[in-house]
Enzyme design. Structure first.
Site, PDB file in Angstrom:
ATOM      1  N   HIS A   1     -10.820   7.661  11.080  1.00 49.24           N
ATOM      2  CA  HIS A   1      -9.553   7.888  11.786  1.00 49.24           C
ATOM      3  C   HIS A   1      -9.339   6.815  12.855  1.00 49.24           C
ATOM      4  CE1 HIS A   1      -6.728  11.212  11.246  1.00 49.24           C
ATOM      5  NE2 HIS A   1      -6.300  10.985  12.481  1.00 49.24           N
TER       6      HIS A   1
ATOM      7  N   GLY B   1      -0.760   7.359  11.556  1.00 51.39           N
ATOM      8  CA  GLY B   1      -0.617   6.576  10.333  1.00 51.39           C
ATOM      9  C   GLY B   1      -1.900   6.414   9.537  1.00 51.39           C
TER      10      GLY B   1
END
Length: 305
Positions: free
Chosen positions: A149, A154
């Protein structure tokens, strides 16, 4: 081949964004991507998500002419920058420097201080050509990226772009994760991230690759390929949304007026219609209210997702 590329451009953009809550329909996505039109009642961010994703896919097509062993960290950063261009320019193309959480998930994500080193090791793993089948390699790369992450926002879109880049570099068509498979997809990811088996997640990806292969193989044989991989979801009237969520019509109407819920369309008679993703939005609103957030604060959080 050209027609298929154009179809996949729209389909991948529609599904990848819809998985993250974008309410543009397939037809609306096509109008935005192919004709540069704007759709009434949709936010600027939703339009940008469509045009940005389509541009990123064109970059993926260009990069797919190079081998997987040449994938660079810069490629991933550039894909992410394109995905968030005009939406969050401050964070576009940059690793996060703050802790983040996956909304509604107990998954604990890495400390931001560790992100650069984790990404360096991740890229090294990709280019080493791990002894995996190309589909497994692509699926695992997607899984590892969303688990690291590395970005404030996005991550999912960027991970799916990377997955499809690896597939295309190895002679496979891009994989389309259908919106109807959303719960299996996210549920499979979460189960694996919490230490469980990856079988459920892998089945979703493998099935997606199979569907895309079938489309290309039928086209190569001169047959009419069934390209409708994901039927448009039935939109909900206000009463249906209220029943699905256990809320009153008045509450749904008020939250819509306050900008917490988005109207996807309206009937000829003027009745508002909601995308099924608003069911999850309602649950999110109630969750934040339980944490004593004000409606204004909730609206701010939702707009950042």
């Amino acid at each position: 081949m050209r027609n298929l590329e154009e179809w996949f451009l729209v389909e991948l953009t529609y599904t990848s964004n819809a998985l993250e809550g974008n309410t543009l329909t397939r037809k609306e996505t096509a109008a935005v991507v192919e004709k540069g039109l704007t759709v009434g009642g949709k936010t600027l961010v939703e339009h940008l998500e469509a045009t940005n994703h389509a541009k990123a896919l064109k970059d993926v097509l260009r990069l797919s002419r190079t081998p997987t062993s040449q994938v660079r960290g810069l490629d991933i950063l550039q894909l992410h920058e394109t995905v968030l261009h005009g939406i969050d320019d401050a964070n576009a193309g940059h690793y996060r420097t703050i802790p983040v959480r996956i909304s509604g998930s107990p998954v604990v994500l890495p400390n931001p201080v560790k992100v650069p080193d984790l990404m360096d090791a991740f890229i090294e793993w990709i280019v080493s050509g791990a002894d995996l089948h190309p589909v497994e390699l692509a699926a695992e790369a997607h899984y590892q990226l969303v688990t690291i992450h590395p970005f404030v926002d996005g991550n999912g879109r960027t991970a799916r772009l990377l997955m499809n880049l690896i597939l295309m570099q190895n002679g496979y068509p891009p994989a389309i994760i259908r919106t109807r498979d959303r719960l299996k997809y996210f549920g499979g990811l979460e189960k694996a991230q919490l230490g469980g088996a990856k079988d459920g997640y892998r089945k979703v990806i493998e099935a997606a690759v199979d569907r895309s292969l079938e489309i290309y193989l039928k086209a190569a044989a001169g047959e009419v390929a069934e390209q409708d991989t994901d039927q448009e979801p039935d939109l909900l009237r206000i009463g249906q949304l209220a029943r699905e969520t256990g809320e009153s019509n008045a509450t749904i109407r008020y939250w819509t007026k306050e900008g917490l819920l988005q109207v996807a369309d309206s009937t000829d008679a003027g009745y508002q219609l909601y995308h099924p993703s608003m069911i999850e939005r309602v649950a999110k609103i109630r969750e934040l209210q339980g944490q004593r957030y004000t409606l204004s604060e909730i609206r701010g959080q939702i707009n950042q997702e």
